[in-house]
Motif scaffolding. Structure first.
Motif, PDB file in Angstrom:
ATOM      1  N   UNK A 236      -9.275 -13.157 -15.380  1.00 55.93           N
ATOM      2  CA  UNK A 236      -8.542 -13.128 -14.136  1.00 55.93           C
ATOM      3  C   UNK A 236      -9.175 -11.913 -13.319  1.00 55.93           C
ATOM      4  N   UNK A 237      -9.800 -12.058 -12.202  1.00 56.14           N
ATOM      5  CA  UNK A 237     -10.118 -10.988 -11.373  1.00 56.14           C
ATOM      6  C   UNK A 237      -8.780 -10.480 -10.690  1.00 56.14           C
ATOM      7  N   UNK A 238      -8.615  -9.149 -10.872  1.00 57.08           N
ATOM      8  CA  UNK A 238      -7.244  -8.437 -10.116  1.00 57.08           C
ATOM      9  C   UNK A 238      -7.917  -7.593  -8.982  1.00 57.08           C
ATOM     10  N   UNK A 239      -7.428  -8.214  -7.636  1.00 63.51           N
ATOM     11  CA  UNK A 239      -7.899  -7.459  -6.599  1.00 63.51           C
ATOM     12  C   UNK A 239      -6.958  -6.423  -6.010  1.00 63.51           C
ATOM     13  N   UNK A 240      -6.959  -5.360  -5.720  1.00 68.15           N
ATOM     14  CA  UNK A 240      -5.906  -4.462  -5.375  1.00 68.15           C
ATOM     15  C   UNK A 240      -6.325  -3.841  -3.916  1.00 68.15           C
ATOM     16  N   UNK A 241      -5.342  -4.040  -3.150  1.00 70.47           N
ATOM     17  CA  UNK A 241      -5.343  -3.804  -1.657  1.00 70.47           C
ATOM     18  C   UNK A 241      -4.232  -2.646  -1.403  1.00 70.47           C
ATOM     19  N   UNK A 242      -4.890  -1.635  -0.580  1.00 69.35           N
ATOM     20  CA  UNK A 242      -3.860  -0.753  -0.170  1.00 69.35           C
ATOM     21  C   UNK A 242      -3.665   0.285  -1.247  1.00 69.35           C
ATOM     22  N   UNK A 243      -2.390   0.806  -1.689  1.00 64.70           N
ATOM     23  CA  UNK A 243      -2.201   1.883  -2.590  1.00 64.70           C
ATOM     24  C   UNK A 243      -1.978   1.466  -4.022  1.00 64.70           C
ATOM     25  N   UNK A 244      -2.025  -0.028  -4.261  1.00 58.97           N
ATOM     26  CA  UNK A 244      -1.732  -0.530  -5.552  1.00 58.97           C
ATOM     27  C   UNK A 244      -2.688  -0.012  -6.848  1.00 58.97           C
ATOM     28  N   UNK A 245      -3.944   0.436  -6.445  1.00 59.59           N
ATOM     29  CA  UNK A 245      -4.727   1.106  -7.417  1.00 59.59           C
ATOM     30  C   UNK A 245      -4.201   2.391  -7.607  1.00 59.59           C
ATOM     31  N   UNK A 246      -3.707   3.314  -6.787  1.00 59.98           N
ATOM     32  CA  UNK A 246      -3.222   4.527  -7.080  1.00 59.98           C
ATOM     33  C   UNK A 246      -1.895   4.209  -7.998  1.00 59.98           C
ATOM     34  N   UNK A 247      -1.148   3.236  -7.446  1.00 59.96           N
ATOM     35  CA  UNK A 247       0.353   2.851  -8.237  1.00 59.96           C
ATOM     36  C   UNK A 247       0.059   2.968  -9.734  1.00 59.96           C
ATOM     37  N   UNK A 248      -1.144   1.963 -10.153  1.00 57.20           N
ATOM     38  CA  UNK A 248      -1.120   1.852 -11.653  1.00 57.20           C
ATOM     39  C   UNK A 248      -2.488   2.599 -12.321  1.00 57.20           C
ATOM     40  N   UNK A 249      -2.707   3.636 -11.361  1.00 48.93           N
ATOM     41  CA  UNK A 249      -3.689   4.710 -11.727  1.00 48.93           C
ATOM     42  C   UNK A 249      -5.085   3.961 -12.352  1.00 48.93           C
ATOM     43  N   UNK A 250      -5.458   2.812 -11.526  1.00 51.33           N
ATOM     44  CA  UNK A 250      -6.683   2.004 -11.713  1.00 51.33           C
ATOM     45  C   UNK A 250      -6.729   1.026 -13.047  1.00 51.33           C
ATOM     46  N   UNK A 251      -5.666   1.104 -13.802  1.00 52.59           N
ATOM     47  CA  UNK A 251      -5.431   0.239 -15.000  1.00 52.59           C
ATOM     48  C   UNK A 251      -5.471  -1.055 -14.579  1.00 52.59           C
ATOM     49  N   UNK A 252      -6.185  -2.277 -15.205  1.00 58.16           N
ATOM     50  CA  UNK A 252      -5.942  -3.480 -14.991  1.00 58.16           C
ATOM     51  C   UNK A 252      -6.603  -3.808 -13.526  1.00 58.16           C
ATOM     52  N   UNK A 253      -7.010  -3.089 -12.986  1.00 54.26           N
ATOM     53  CA  UNK A 253      -7.705  -3.225 -11.578  1.00 54.26           C
ATOM     54  C   UNK A 253      -9.223  -3.421 -11.632  1.00 54.26           C
ATOM     55  N   UNK A 254      -9.562  -4.794 -11.044  1.00 56.58           N
ATOM     56  CA  UNK A 254     -10.915  -5.243 -11.169  1.00 56.58           C
ATOM     57  C   UNK A 254     -11.785  -4.672 -10.065  1.00 56.58           C
ATOM     58  N   UNK A 255     -11.149  -4.766  -8.824  1.00 60.44           N
ATOM     59  CA  UNK A 255     -11.784  -4.343  -7.494  1.00 60.44           C
ATOM     60  C   UNK A 255     -10.696  -3.845  -6.692  1.00 60.44           C
ATOM     61  N   UNK A 256     -11.083  -2.679  -5.809  1.00 61.44           N
ATOM     62  CA  UNK A 256     -10.073  -2.054  -4.890  1.00 61.44           C
ATOM     63  C   UNK A 256     -10.519  -2.060  -3.575  1.00 61.44           C
ATOM     64  N   UNK A 257      -9.642  -2.233  -2.591  1.00 59.97           N
ATOM     65  CA  UNK A 257      -9.814  -2.296  -1.192  1.00 59.97           C
ATOM     66  C   UNK A 257      -8.858  -1.084  -0.718  1.00 59.97           C
TER      67      UNK A 257
END
Length: 396
Positions: A236-257
């Motif tokens: 399953x593709x995990x897409x982060x928008x906003x600061x989600x990528x920072x909150x999880x230190x990029x772990x489990x994130x496929x694409x970041x906006x």
């Protein structure tokens, strides 16, 4: 696989609490109610969210009457011992926080830590080292930072170490490098291990300064797999928008906006909804509720931001497919009418919408933000997390 919902969107209205929870008094936040106190301005205009049923779970002034709400709603009791961004988001994805991350609100950071930071900050002397409003401390100390080649470090009621730097005079590369070094140093000792190191860039000259959207958070890394990691492993593709990528230190994130504010974050989400995709989880954080209005105790600004969110929400609903699911929730409270300028412990709202729902209604309270994570887990065939209940079968 044939999943009930092909895509799930989760939007976190960062800091939008809805009143007292079981632990509010123990956190010293008795009486805090973010949404209600914002509604007292008389400025709130949220026809879409009202239609979805927000007033069935939240007390607001002049609620109006909605006969048949179009979404499921529930109040959420956070389980973890905290009231910060990491604690809330991590609980959603399966991590329980028993011991809050350390804070330095009353004392500032200890001399030993300051000395190590200064060495890694190219010898710049640290100024500030207190609990403060970010806008206030920049206005107070920016001239000194720039003219004397020093560096502003401060904290708040959250478990954070914040570093300010002028984009022109210090440079973003240096600011981010300093923040990364601070993360390593703080993570080297449990008593220093704050939840987030925040790089806070700003621009301006001669006493007139403005923070920019080039902020970057360096969070403690989750020590175990979250639902995000498990989704990725399932394809399953995990897409982060906003600061989600920072909150999880990029772990489990496929694409970041990254986003330039809440309106832009919603626009990105709407564009993603319009795409013909499947097998996706889109995780969105709208930070300005917290950073621009909650912490700054701007009650009217908070109301206007909710109104803008409601306008964008109507567009998002129109863009959703029949087999999409939308979840709206919050990670903690930050009542802009409350004393101080820090987060408030509160009950949290859950609004759950799909065009396929037959007769949505208000549900009994959810015990744990992981209840929302378990909706995602059940839909995509993952093991359930222990930070919430299994309420998936109530969504029909």
């Amino acid at each position: 696989m044939d999943y009930k919902f092909k895509r799930i969107f989760m939007i976190v209205t960062d800091s939008l609490g809805i009143g007292p929870d079981k632990k509010q008094k123990s956190f010293g936040d008795e009486g805090a109610n973010t949404l209600f106190h914002v509604s007292e301005t008389g400025l709130l205009d949220i026809p879409t969210w009202k239609k979805m049923g927000i007033t069935s779970i939240a007390n607001i002034k002049n609620p109006g009457k909605i006969k048949n709400q179009i979404a499921y709603t529930a109040r959420v009791q956070e389980l973890s011992n905290g009231k910060d961004t990491l604690t809330g988001h991590w609980e959603m994805m399966g991590i329980y926080t028993e011991h809050p991350f350390p804070t330095f609100t009353d004392t500032g950071f200890p001399p030993e830590l300051i000395q190590l930071l200064e060495q890694k900050f190219d010898g710049r002397k640290i100024i500030g080292n207190c609990s403060a409003s970010g806008t206030d401390i920049i206005n107070k100390l920016a001239d000194q930072e720039i003219n004397e080649n020093k560096i502003i470090v401060y904290t708040s009621g959250d478990s954070v170490l914040q570093i300010c730097g002028h984009e022109k005079h210090m440079g973003l590369d240096n600011l981010y490098r300093y923040a990364q070094e601070a993360r390593k140093i703080c993570s080297s000792k449990p008593e220093w291990n704050v939840g987030r190191i925040i790089a806070r860039p700003y621009v301006g000259e001669d006493g007139k300064y403005t923070r920019t959207f080039n902020r970057h958070d360096y969070s403690v890394k989750p020590e175990e797999d979250t639902i995000l990691d498990k989704l990725q492993k399932k394809g399953i593709k995990v897409i982060a928008v906003g600061k989600i990528n920072d909150i999880f230190s990029g772990q489990g994130i496929s694409q970041h906006y990254p986003s330039e504010g809440d309106a832009n974050g919603m626009d990105i989400t709407i564009d993603l909804a319009l795409e013909n995709t499947t097998n996706e989880f889109i995780f969105v954080n709208l930070v300005q509720f917290d950073s621009h209005y909650g912490h700054r105790r701007d009650v009217e600004g908070y109301a206007e931001n909710i109104n803008l969110f409601d306008i964008k929400l109507a567009k998002l609903i129109n863009a959703l497919k029949e087999d999409d699911l939308l979840i709206i929730t919050s990670d903690h409270g930050n009542d802009p009418s409350f004393k101080g300028y820090n987060h408030t412990r509160e009950m949290l709202p859950a609004t759950i919408y799909s065009k396929s729902f037959k007769k949505p209604k208000k549900l009994n309270d959810f015990q744990g933000l992981g209840t929302l994570g378990n909706i995602i887990a059940r839909n995509f065939g993952l093991d359930l997390v222990q930070t919430g209940e299994d309420r998936f079968d109530e969504l029909i």
